[in-house]
Motif scaffolding. Structure first.
Motif, PDB file in Angstrom:
ATOM      1  N   ARG A 155       0.852  -1.197   0.000  1.00 35.40           N
ATOM      2  CA  ARG A 155       0.000   0.000   0.000  1.00 35.40           C
ATOM      3  C   ARG A 155       0.882   1.238   0.000  1.00 35.40           C
ATOM      4  NH1 ARG A 155      -3.990  -2.178   4.445  1.00 35.40           N
ATOM      5  NH2 ARG A 155      -2.751  -0.857   5.800  1.00 35.40           N
ATOM      6  N   VAL A 156       0.601   2.141  -0.921  1.00 33.17           N
ATOM      7  CA  VAL A 156       1.396   3.370  -1.035  1.00 33.17           C
ATOM      8  C   VAL A 156       0.493   4.582  -1.247  1.00 33.17           C
ATOM      9  CG1 VAL A 156       3.528   2.298  -1.924  1.00 33.17           C
ATOM     10  CG2 VAL A 156       1.729   2.965  -3.519  1.00 33.17           C
ATOM     11  N   GLY A 157       1.097   5.748  -1.130  1.00 24.21           N
ATOM     12  CA  GLY A 157       0.416   6.996  -1.443  1.00 24.21           C
ATOM     13  C   GLY A 157      -0.475   7.515  -0.332  1.00 24.21           C
ATOM     14  N   GLN A 158      -0.956   8.727  -0.528  1.00 18.05           N
ATOM     15  CA  GLN A 158      -1.811   9.352   0.485  1.00 18.05           C
ATOM     16  C   GLN A 158      -3.088   8.532   0.689  1.00 18.05           C
ATOM     17  OE1 GLN A 158      -3.879  13.043  -0.304  1.00 18.05           O
ATOM     18  NE2 GLN A 158      -3.089  13.982   1.554  1.00 18.05           N
ATOM     19  N   ASP A 180      -3.152   5.342   0.478  1.00 18.43           N
ATOM     20  CA  ASP A 180      -2.720   4.109   1.145  1.00 18.43           C
ATOM     21  C   ASP A 180      -3.332   2.859   0.504  1.00 18.43           C
ATOM     22  OD1 ASP A 180      -1.196   2.837   3.066  1.00 18.43           O
ATOM     23  OD2 ASP A 180      -2.786   2.836   4.572  1.00 18.43           O
ATOM     24  N   ARG A 189      -2.335   9.054  -5.284  1.00 21.92           N
ATOM     25  CA  ARG A 189      -1.436  10.097  -4.772  1.00 21.92           C
ATOM     26  C   ARG A 189      -0.127   9.520  -4.249  1.00 21.92           C
ATOM     27  NH1 ARG A 189      -5.716  14.363  -1.952  1.00 21.92           N
ATOM     28  NH2 ARG A 189      -6.804  14.867  -3.890  1.00 21.92           N
ATOM     29  N   ALA A 190       0.409   8.568  -5.002  1.00 24.15           N
ATOM     30  CA  ALA A 190       1.711   7.985  -4.675  1.00 24.15           C
ATOM     31  C   ALA A 190       2.740   8.495  -5.671  1.00 24.15           C
ATOM     32  CB  ALA A 190       1.640   6.469  -4.733  1.00 24.15           C
ATOM     33  N   GLN A 191       3.984   8.573  -5.240  1.00 23.98           N
ATOM     34  CA  GLN A 191       5.075   8.975  -6.122  1.00 23.98           C
ATOM     35  C   GLN A 191       5.336   7.817  -7.085  1.00 23.98           C
ATOM     36  OE1 GLN A 191       6.595  12.023  -6.068  1.00 23.98           O
ATOM     37  NE2 GLN A 191       7.600  11.315  -7.930  1.00 23.98           N
ATOM     38  N   TYR A 224       2.410   8.368   5.278  1.00 23.27           N
ATOM     39  CA  TYR A 224       2.146   7.415   4.213  1.00 23.27           C
ATOM     40  C   TYR A 224       3.461   6.929   3.633  1.00 23.27           C
ATOM     41  CZ  TYR A 224      -2.061  10.269   4.322  1.00 23.27           C
ATOM     42  OH  TYR A 224      -3.149  10.957   4.723  1.00 23.27           O
ATOM     43  N   THR A 225       3.381   5.821   2.862  1.00 21.58           N
ATOM     44  CA  THR A 225       4.552   5.335   2.141  1.00 21.58           C
ATOM     45  C   THR A 225       4.560   5.992   0.758  1.00 21.58           C
ATOM     46  OG1 THR A 225       4.219   3.237   3.264  1.00 21.58           O
ATOM     47  CG2 THR A 225       5.760   3.222   1.415  1.00 21.58           C
ATOM     48  N   ASP A 226       5.668   6.567   0.376  1.00 20.38           N
ATOM     49  CA  ASP A 226       5.868   7.149  -0.954  1.00 20.38           C
ATOM     50  C   ASP A 226       4.730   8.028  -1.478  1.00 20.38           C
ATOM     51  OD1 ASP A 226       8.255   5.796  -1.009  1.00 20.38           O
ATOM     52  OD2 ASP A 226       7.465   4.085  -2.146  1.00 20.38           O
ATOM     53  N   PRO A 227       4.292   9.037  -0.720  1.00 18.65           N
ATOM     54  CA  PRO A 227       3.250   9.904  -1.287  1.00 18.65           C
ATOM     55  C   PRO A 227       3.830  10.837  -2.354  1.00 18.65           C
ATOM     56  CG  PRO A 227       3.934  10.745   0.840  1.00 18.65           C
ATOM     57  CD  PRO A 227       4.720   9.483   0.609  1.00 18.65           C
ATOM     58  N   LEU A 228       2.978  11.317  -3.248  1.00 15.99           N
ATOM     59  CA  LEU A 228       3.402  12.379  -4.170  1.00 15.99           C
ATOM     60  C   LEU A 228       3.871  13.538  -3.291  1.00 15.99           C
ATOM     61  CD1 LEU A 228       0.644  12.613  -6.933  1.00 15.99           C
ATOM     62  CD2 LEU A 228       3.080  12.255  -7.329  1.00 15.99           C
ATOM     63  N   LYS A 229       4.933  14.190  -3.715  1.00 15.20           N
ATOM     64  CA  LYS A 229       5.565  15.209  -2.865  1.00 15.20           C
ATOM     65  C   LYS A 229       4.591  16.251  -2.321  1.00 15.20           C
ATOM     66  CE  LYS A 229      10.362  14.867  -4.256  1.00 15.20           C
ATOM     67  NZ  LYS A 229      10.272  13.975  -5.428  1.00 15.20           N
ATOM     68  N   PHE A 288       1.650  16.034  -1.459  1.00  7.95           N
ATOM     69  CA  PHE A 288       0.743  15.561  -0.412  1.00  7.95           C
ATOM     70  C   PHE A 288       1.491  15.047   0.819  1.00  7.95           C
ATOM     71  CE2 PHE A 288      -1.670  14.774  -4.417  1.00  7.95           C
ATOM     72  CZ  PHE A 288      -2.671  15.714  -4.205  1.00  7.95           C
ATOM     73  N   LYS A 312       0.694  15.556   4.699  1.00 10.00           N
ATOM     74  CA  LYS A 312      -0.601  16.246   4.834  1.00 10.00           C
ATOM     75  C   LYS A 312      -1.753  15.251   4.849  1.00 10.00           C
ATOM     76  CE  LYS A 312       0.968  20.197   2.131  1.00 10.00           C
ATOM     77  NZ  LYS A 312       0.939  20.714   0.768  1.00 10.00           N
ATOM     78  N   PRO A 313      -2.741  15.505   5.711  1.00 11.41           N
ATOM     79  CA  PRO A 313      -3.939  14.662   5.641  1.00 11.41           C
ATOM     80  C   PRO A 313      -4.796  15.059   4.434  1.00 11.41           C
ATOM     81  CG  PRO A 313      -4.206  16.328   7.345  1.00 11.41           C
ATOM     82  CD  PRO A 313      -2.833  16.537   6.765  1.00 11.41           C
TER      83      PRO A 313
END
Lengths: 289, 154
Positions: free
Chosen positions: A197-200, A202, A255-257, B124-129, B131, B134-135
């Motif tokens: 699970r990744v990104g805002q 999740d 919203r994951a890189q 979070y793991t690896d969020p876009l920069k 975000f 930030k919640p």
């Protein structure tokens, strides 16, 4: 709600319609549809018992989750917008490029023979590189080493045309990627990424494409995320796109890189996802929305 | 003299503003503690607005709740998702404290297996920069959404 329907016939229809949109959605859209994919009289395998180690009972091509208008576009090469690229790819195949003064055809002759089954085995182990390579990387390797030509950009029109042209020579053949031997550790790496699970938001690939395929996520009908049809023409893109572009889009949605296009993560993921579709017919270039 | 006064005034203002924000600011995402699936106190110390909550609920860049849930009261919005349970009558099934906990961090409130994102979580793991850290929703927006969910009764 029932009393309102009795009060006004017009409003009643609206209420019934909306109630149905919510309640009947499950009945009407759950799972893949039953249509059969036939192109030029040849029937394609869009459904089969899942390969060994698959979490599914049955695997389905993404084609089965699209509506009939989109499905019809893929069933006729004249209506399939990806065929513009197949034709460009055919022209590029015999066009001399690079300092060696050669074209693809100089060594590989007739693509209908030499490229048959190539797409179905990608990504493939490359002994010289010591790692698996995708179709794009194979093409660029040939361009740099043999043609002495500049590599094409991953998502360029030339590259998409060549992957569509080469891919079309495997149409109808079963996906068959190697997962054992030196590929095993790459396959494991891809599997790990698939479930991470990744990104805002999740989320993992599995959260949607394994646990919830067949359901609607807003206006989108979730498929199993099979990649047997790439490069694929997406109406959303209004052009062909690569597997890695699709991966990248999914990651941005949660919203994951995104990992690097052509990088080790996406190559490993491509291998693992391809293996989940072993036996499905290659549909390149397919049509989706 | 005047400059010194300005500087000390600015310093005083900073101290005042800091102390005010320390007293009245919302609870930070990493300070939120969910106990037995409940979060009893408002993140902002105030009740939210159900009218604003309905907006955050349907906004595709904020709650985007319709991506996964049916809400029969929002018939003006097309295409309701089927991933999560329908939210019709959700306030009959869950208390305000439970609704708040689910919106804030569904994985802590319901189950680690749920696909539902936590809307007031900052790691979070690896969020876009853009975000990172930030919640998805602010504390105010969470309270507004909770206020709106409380209206979903059958």
């Amino acid at each position: 709600m029932a009393t309102k329907i009795l009060k006004s016939k017009r409003f009643g229809y609206a209420v019934v319609g909306l109630a149905c949109a919510a309640a009947c959605a499950t009945a009407a859209f759950a799972g893949p549809n039953d249509n059969k994919l036939t192109i030029d009289g040849q029937e394609y395998v869009t459904e089969l018992p899942a390969p060994e180690g698959s979490p599914f009972d049955t695997i389905y091509s993404g084609w089965r989750f699209r509506n009939e208008a989109t499905q019809a576009m893929e069933m006729d090469d004249f209506d399939n917008p990806g065929f513009t690229n197949v034709e460009s790819g055919e022209a590029l195949w015999s066009k001399v490029d690079g300092e060696a003064g050669k074209s693809c055809a100089s060594c590989h002759n007739d693509a209908a023979e030499s490229m048959k089954g190539v797409r179905a085995q990608m990504p493939k182990w490359n002994e010289k590189a010591g790692k698996p390579v995708t179709l794009e990387q194979t093409i660029n390797g040939c361009r740099e080493n043999n043609l002495k030509a500049k590599p094409w950009k991953w998502e360029s029109n030339e590259m998409l045309s060549m992957t569509a042209f080469i891919g079309s020579k495997s149409r109808g053949m079963p996906v068959k990627v190697q997962t054992d031997g030196p590929m095993k550790s790459w396959w494991e790496k891809g599997k790990k990424l698939y479930y991470t699970r990744v990104g805002q938001l999740d989320m993992s690939c599995a959260g949607c494409h394994e646990d919830n395929y067949g359901k609607m996520i807003r206006a989108d009908h979730l498929s199993q995320g099979q990649i047997n049809g790439f490069p694929t023409y997406r109406s959303k893109w209004q052009k062909l796109g690569s597997i890695h572009r699709r991966f990248k889009g999914c990651m941005k949605n949660i919203r994951a890189q995104p990992y690097e296009v052509g990088g080790e993560e996406f190559v490993a993921l491509e291998l693992y996802v391809a293996s989940r579709g072993q036996g499905l017919s290659v549909e390149s270039p397919s049509v989706r929305n | 003299m005047q400059r010194a006064f300005k500087a000390s005034f600015a310093g005083l203002m900073t101290v005042t503003l800091l102390s005010v924000s320390a007293l009245a600011g919302p609870i930070a995402p990493d300070k939120v503690k969910i106990t037995d699936g409940e979060l009893k106190t408002s993140l902002t110390g105030k009740p939210g607005s159900d009218v604003k909550g309905a907006e955050w609920f349907k906004n595709r860049k904020l709650g985007n709740c319709l991506a996964c849930h049916v809400n029969s009261k929002m018939t003006d919005e097309q295409f309701h998702g089927e991933i999560g349970p329908p939210l019709d009558g959700v306030a009959d099934r869950y208390s305000e404290a439970q609704l708040r906990a689910i919106v804030v961090n569904a994985k802590a409130a319901l189950s680690d297996k749920t696909l539902m994102p936590g809307f007031y979580v900052s790691h979070y793991t690896d969020p876009l920069k853009k975000f990172a850290g930030k919640p998805i929703l602010t504390a105010e927006q969470v309270e507004d959404v909770v206020a709106y969910l409380k209206t979903l009764k059958e």
